[in-house]
Design an enzyme around this catalytic site. Structure first.
Site, mmCIF file in Angstrom:
data_model
loop_
_atom_site.group_PDB
_atom_site.id
_atom_site.type_symbol
_atom_site.label_atom_id
_atom_site.label_comp_id
_atom_site.label_asym_id
_atom_site.label_seq_id
_atom_site.Cartn_x
_atom_site.Cartn_y
_atom_site.Cartn_z
ATOM 1 N N LYS A 1 35.034 67.756 3.916
ATOM 2 C CA LYS A 1 34.380 68.849 4.076
ATOM 3 C C LYS A 1 35.390 69.504 5.679
ATOM 4 O O LYS A 1 35.318 70.582 5.435
ATOM 5 C CB LYS A 1 33.229 68.915 4.139
ATOM 6 C CG LYS A 1 32.307 69.295 2.774
ATOM 7 C CD LYS A 1 31.118 69.633 2.440
ATOM 8 C CE LYS A 1 30.823 68.063 1.823
ATOM 9 N NZ LYS A 1 29.290 68.375 1.585
ATOM 10 N N GLN B 1 23.238 67.551 2.030
ATOM 11 C CA GLN B 1 23.966 66.660 1.287
ATOM 12 C C GLN B 1 22.894 65.605 -0.086
ATOM 13 O O GLN B 1 22.169 64.856 0.888
ATOM 14 C CB GLN B 1 24.776 65.437 1.924
ATOM 15 C CG GLN B 1 25.357 64.856 1.658
ATOM 16 C CD GLN B 1 27.332 65.754 0.671
ATOM 17 O OE1 GLN B 1 27.669 66.206 1.227
ATOM 18 N NE2 GLN B 1 26.841 64.838 -0.214
ATOM 19 N N ASP C 1 25.258 76.478 -0.842
ATOM 20 C CA ASP C 1 25.592 75.363 -2.148
ATOM 21 C C ASP C 1 25.097 76.285 -3.626
ATOM 22 O O ASP C 1 25.604 75.070 -4.530
ATOM 23 C CB ASP C 1 24.608 74.362 -1.734
ATOM 24 C CG ASP C 1 25.881 72.790 -1.743
ATOM 25 O OD1 ASP C 1 26.749 73.385 -2.238
ATOM 26 O OD2 ASP C 1 25.240 71.738 -1.485
#
Ligand code: NDP
Length: 308
Positions: free
Chosen positions: A54, A98, A121
């Site tokens: 990322k 995460q 997200d």
């Protein structure tokens, strides 16, 4: 029939090129560089790889990327404090927690703590509620990537039978909703579904996200169907590799070189004989997930700054 192999890397590159132009424009017109912050608790090896990918992708297209590393034994409250700080930070447009988190951390509380305006997200309950209602929202990145592949490949959805195999919150459920919004007739299957191959082989479109290496073989697939393989599994047991792939020289060579072979949930070689198109692993859905994250970060930056 031999299925067309869909090039996810190429589609992801197109998205990244579009995002790069958007980032340049925002910089030129408003002097703003979008920023993405990732919160990583602990040292989960796959997460570390993903975070590096990322960060590299952000750098390529001009998004500022920061990673907040939090010690594995930290409490939920300590992580919450970091998220709250990022919520207040004007340089941060997107926040990503995460997953997976260590088992003692309350995942639900953390995901709820992210400012919905920075929820790139798409896992905040507000984002998921808006998704269900068909309102504008941040769409979770993997489902968004799947829909982008179907769109870019010109796969018709309206009136078609779509089968979603897997019902996780991050892939299966949002993808099923998105397919329905595109007027497909959607069936969701999971580990308790009876006569699974019979149900999945009703799908003109079959999306698979189960985390079971190469489980989906030709009897799960309607002839001519489009198959989207979300699974990412590392197979390191040589006996298991041989059981699934026989003496496939490419698999054996990959295992010898890396100690594992990367496998989707779909048995590509077998399904290729019946499907009309399918996404490979690697090089299918995976690259799209990161591309859609970058896109969501640009959207967040524009919205927060009143520029779109
Ligand atoms: P989860 O483990 O959260 O969910 C798996 C789903 O599959 C569950 O709904 C489960 O059913 C179902 N399932 C498991 N085994 C079977 C079976 N034998 N038959 C039928 N259904 C089954 O997984 P995720 O959705 O998070 O991920 C799925 C896969 O996708 C993984 O390989 C993961 O690595 C990959 N992935 C890839 C991404 C990418 O960017 N390419 C992003 C996210 C995930 P039940 O609910 O009944 O338990």
């Amino acid at each position: 029939m031999t299925a067309r192999i869909i090039d996810g890397r190429k589609i992801a590159q197109q998205i990244k090129d579009e995002v790069r132009l958007g980032v340049e424009k925002l910089r030129a017109t408003a002097g703003i560089q979008p920023g993405l912050a990732t919160v990583l608790v602990g040292d989960h090896p796959a997460s570390q790889v993903y975070i590096r990918m990322k960060a590299r992708a952000c750098e390529e297209i001009g998004i500022r990327s920061t990673t907040i590393l939090i010690e594995k034994n930290s409490s939920t409250e300590e992580v919450l404090r970091q998220i709250e700080q990022l919520n207040r930070d004007d340089q941060t447009d997107g926040i990503l927690v995460q997953l997976p988190l260590p088992s003692h951390i309350d995942e639900g509380l953390l995901l709820q703590a992210v400012d919905p305006q920075k929820d790139v997200d798409g896992f905040h309950p507000v984002s998921l509620g808006n998704l269900l209602a068909g309102r504008e929202c941040f769409v979770p990145c993997t489902p968004a990537g799947i829909m982008e592949i179907l769109k870019k490949e010109g796969i018709p959805l309206k009136g078609k039978r779509a089968v979603m195999l897997g019902r996780s919150n991050i892939v299966g459920k949002p993808t099923a909703i998105l397919l329905m919004h595109q007027h497909a007739t959607v069936t969701i299957c999971h580990s308790r579904t009876e006569n699974l191959p019979r149900v999945t082989s009703e799908g003109d479109i079959l999306v698979v996200a189960i985390g079971r290496p190469a489980m989906v073989t030709e009897e799960f697939v309607k002839p001519g169907a489009v198959v989207i393989d979300v699974g990412v599994n590392r197979l390191s047991d040589l006996a298991e590799i041989k059981r699934i792939f026989g003496d496939d020289p490419l698999r054996l060579a990959e295992h010898q070189k890396k100690g594992y072979t990367l496998v989707g949930d779909v048995h590509q070689a077998r399904v290729q004989e019946v499907a009309s198109a399918l996404t490979p692993v690697p090089g299918g859905v995976g690259p799209m997930t990161i591309a859609m994250l970058l896109k969501n970060t640009l959207i967040a930056a524009r919205r927060r700054r009143g520029d779109g």
